[in-house]
Design an enzyme around this catalytic site. Sequence first.
Site, PDB file in Angstrom:
ATOM      1  N   ALA A 137     -19.367  -4.112  -0.017  1.00 23.42           N
ATOM      2  CA  ALA A 137     -19.291  -4.253  -1.483  1.00 23.42           C
ATOM      3  C   ALA A 137     -19.038  -2.916  -2.172  1.00 23.42           C
ATOM      4  CB  ALA A 137     -20.556  -4.916  -2.027  1.00 23.42           C
ATOM      5  N   TYR A 182       0.825  -1.202   0.000  1.00 24.85           N
ATOM      6  CA  TYR A 182       0.000   0.000   0.000  1.00 24.85           C
ATOM      7  C   TYR A 182       0.865   1.260   0.000  1.00 24.85           C
ATOM      8  CZ  TYR A 182      -3.530  -3.397   1.591  1.00 24.85           C
ATOM      9  OH  TYR A 182      -4.350  -4.487   1.727  1.00 24.85           O
ATOM     10  N   LEU A 232     -21.798  -0.380  -2.477  1.00 26.62           N
ATOM     11  CA  LEU A 232     -23.001  -0.672  -3.260  1.00 26.62           C
ATOM     12  C   LEU A 232     -24.166  -1.098  -2.384  1.00 26.62           C
ATOM     13  CD1 LEU A 232     -21.357  -2.606  -6.228  1.00 26.62           C
ATOM     14  CD2 LEU A 232     -22.368  -0.312  -6.306  1.00 26.62           C
TER      15      LEU A 232
END
Length: 298
Positions: free
Chosen positions: A201, A51, A204
Amino acid sequence: MNYKLLGSSDLKISEIAFGAMSLQGSDADNAALIQQALAAGINYFDTADLYDKGANESTLGKALQGKRKEVIIATKAGNQWRPDGSGWDWNPRKEYILSAVEGSLQRLQTDYIDLYQLHGGTLEDNIDETIEAFERLQEQGKIRYYGISSIRPNVIRAYVEKSRIVSVMMQYSLLDRRPEETCFELLQQHNIGILARGSVAKGLLVNKPATAYLNYTAEEVQRAANAVKTLSNAQRGPAQTALRFVLQQGPVTAAVVGIRTPEQLQDAVAAADAPLLNAGELEQLKAAVAVNVYEQHR
């Protein structure tokens, strides 16, 4: 905040874990957010050397100075940045793992890592060699425990059979129930903890406009989001409902939530104290869309 033992380890971790990958602020801003997380009861912080080319480990290490005995730090290795910074290559070789940990320890400003995870994995790897690296690091006291981060059932099975992993990080949500078919029972039988990522998700299930996701159409995604919204209320909003669905699955130890803002932190922490979903509500969520299965790496 609720706490659970991670697999066969003695790591007692908060069921809401701080996914540091999303951090984008200055070191000072990130430290302030992490201090808020600590105050809320979060004690598990997850990062990786991949990262931000190691800067994510560095900012987390700075933020946790003076708190080392209070926290559980997890990081990952296996993806090697190219010298020119143009990308990374998969490298699970023993010599690389043994060298990569030194950089992580330095950036995290600690002399040991609580959970060191292989950041991927394929059946083409020399798995025995990779395991030897983790076992040596454990013997040296540089790591306390090790696990893998993978969604590949065949890779997970191989590590269950050959290694002493205490955890598997995998994607799991109402819109990604693939682990239920191939991994949940296996890991539960072997007392290996599941660290679930992607529990909302990509938003979403909470607040993002519906779009195709995995094998689901936008219309199916919308049905899942509507089911989450229907079961939400003043005490348990959509984010908490989506997270509670994940946390109430027996094999799941914690949800690793990507947190970038105080609002996201508040939403995640609220899930720990939100009203539980009852059996009927869990079934209602499951009925919203057909369960999906892994098509590859079985």
